[in-house]
Write a protein that holds these residues in place. Sequence first.
Motif, PDB file in Angstrom:
ATOM      1  N   ALA A  35       0.801  -1.222   0.000  1.00 38.55           N
ATOM      2  CA  ALA A  35       0.000   0.000   0.000  1.00 38.55           C
ATOM      3  C   ALA A  35       0.837   1.278   0.000  1.00 38.55           C
ATOM      4  N   ASP A  36       1.938   1.302   0.697  1.00 36.33           N
ATOM      5  CA  ASP A  36       2.729   2.519   0.840  1.00 36.33           C
ATOM      6  C   ASP A  36       3.730   2.744  -0.290  1.00 36.33           C
ATOM      7  N   ALA A  37       3.892   1.792  -1.179  1.00 40.05           N
ATOM      8  CA  ALA A  37       4.950   1.873  -2.194  1.00 40.05           C
ATOM      9  C   ALA A  37       4.488   2.594  -3.456  1.00 40.05           C
ATOM     10  N   ASP A  38       5.395   3.389  -4.020  1.00 38.61           N
ATOM     11  CA  ASP A  38       5.161   4.082  -5.283  1.00 38.61           C
ATOM     12  C   ASP A  38       5.774   3.249  -6.409  1.00 38.61           C
ATOM     13  N   ALA A  39       4.945   2.693  -7.259  1.00 38.44           N
ATOM     14  CA  ALA A  39       5.407   1.771  -8.302  1.00 38.44           C
ATOM     15  C   ALA A  39       6.358   2.430  -9.294  1.00 38.44           C
ATOM     16  N   ALA A  40       6.136   3.685  -9.608  1.00 37.40           N
ATOM     17  CA  ALA A  40       6.957   4.360 -10.617  1.00 37.40           C
ATOM     18  C   ALA A  40       8.411   4.513 -10.177  1.00 37.40           C
ATOM     19  N   SER A  41       8.646   4.682  -8.883  1.00 39.13           N
ATOM     20  CA  SER A  41      10.014   4.925  -8.423  1.00 39.13           C
ATOM     21  C   SER A  41      10.596   3.788  -7.581  1.00 39.13           C
ATOM     22  N   PHE A  42       9.842   2.749  -7.317  1.00 34.93           N
ATOM     23  CA  PHE A  42      10.296   1.650  -6.457  1.00 34.93           C
ATOM     24  C   PHE A  42      11.447   0.890  -7.110  1.00 34.93           C
TER      25      PHE A  42
END
Length: 116
Positions: A35-42
């Motif tokens: 939930a807390d993760a940003d897919a574009a920058s992970f």
Amino acid sequence: MKNADAATFEVCHGEDIGNVAKDKNHVYFRNEIVADADAASFRILEQCVSGNYYRECDHTFYAVDNRLAFYIDTIARSIKPIRTKSLEQFRFEVRDELGYALDKEYRYLYGKRSRL
């Protein structure tokens, strides 16, 4: 993954980790959305999977995105967000066969924080 975007789906370091994936919308850990993760920058920190030995190197890793750092333990089946004030300085090092994540103020061993 249910509802994953097949065109952008990728396993993050599949041979090394295998339990972390992402698509254009989400980061996944063991079939669940992080939930807390940003897919574009992970991204997984490269030093964790560079081939340098450290204890538990087969199942403990660190990752970052544009807001948070993460501790990943695939055997314990957990991904834990790390709220750091110095994300731009968050890095991984091996010392005495132990894998540490470090930021400006703290050192993290197996996701547990202690002052530098």
